[in-house]
Design an enzyme around this catalytic site. Sequence first.
Site, PDB file in Angstrom:
ATOM      1  CG  MET A 200      -1.754  -1.314   1.266  1.00  0.00           C
ATOM      2  SD  MET A 200      -2.894  -1.368   2.653  1.00  0.00           S
ATOM      3  CE  MET A 200      -1.788  -1.623   4.025  1.00  0.00           C
ATOM      4  CG  ASP A 201       4.730   2.973  -2.199  1.00  0.00           C
ATOM      5  OD1 ASP A 201       4.844   3.806  -1.275  1.00  0.00           O
ATOM      6  OD2 ASP A 201       5.616   2.782  -3.046  1.00  0.00           O
ATOM      7  N   GLY A 202       2.141   5.032  -1.005  1.00  0.00           N
ATOM      8  CA  GLY A 202       1.687   6.342  -1.453  1.00  0.00           C
ATOM      9  C   GLY A 202       0.809   7.101  -0.470  1.00  0.00           C
TER      10      GLY A 202
ATOM     11  CB  THR B  55      -0.499   1.886  -5.141  1.00  0.00           C
ATOM     12  OG1 THR B  55      -0.074   1.783  -3.784  1.00  0.00           O
ATOM     13  CG2 THR B  55      -1.823   1.176  -5.323  1.00  0.00           C
TER      14      THR B  55
END
Length: 263
Positions: free
Chosen positions: A38-40, A209
């Site tokens: 779950m990047d960002g 992501t």
Amino acid sequence: MDVKHVTRVSEFVGGFIRKCIFNILSVSVIPNHIAFIMDGNRRYSQKHNMINGAGYRVGFSALMSMLRYCYELGVKYVTVYAFSIDNFKRNPEEVESLMDLMVEKIERLIKEEIIIRQYGTRVRFIGNLTLLSESVRLAAERPWMPLPKTLKSVLLICVAYTSIDEILHGVRESCEDNLNDGSVKISVSDIERRMYMGGAPDPDIIIRTSGETRLSNFLLWQSGKCLLYSPSVLWPEIGFMHLVCAVLDFQKHFYYLNKQKQA
Ligand SMILES: *[C@@H]1O[C@H](CO)[C@@H](O)[C@H](O)[C@H]1NC(C)=O
């Protein structure tokens, strides 16, 4: 169609249309296990001039929607990378506020989250839990609601996790157990059984992501034959259509991936 447009449209796509699309996807093979990096969340906060924690909160509701879509589609295992051991190196204030947020979200997940109840989800925490602050550890180790009679879905939450630590754990435990029963050889399955992820099937798709294509020490042991899908949206912006695209991509490569698995 650009991704922003897809996201906006997808917000209007109701359950019925989702069901139709899922029925079409189900004609081909459905992945059994999808893992998410779950990047960002931080970048999302900056982009919208929010205070730091705010991005993570939007990210949490994005996760809840994504879980719903996955379980509706018939994906049985979902794994999320919530907190890496490397994240402990961030500044102490940020780590502390992330820990607080984690306790809050874990409690909410157990007590109220309708998705978890509706889909009879079993939640398991993965990682070196001894590294967590006490409050998080207690929340993560707390006995869960009685297990549903039919186990329909599993949510694996990686906290204080890195692949290297997981492999170390597997090897260490194998050595210790072998010392006890006097055998000298360690096999791959010995190690596999003692991994934190032990018992779960390998992921079919990893979705990361923010357009990043690194695995960042996540499921390295388990991802040898897995598809990496990396949409350019930030995690809080991920939507239904991204999942559909990932599954279509998986279906396109399934024949090849499956042959690899059997090799
Ligand atoms: C887990 O964390 C502890 C520190 O709390 C550390 O000593 C240990 O090496 C870590 N990894 C494993 C696999 O136990």
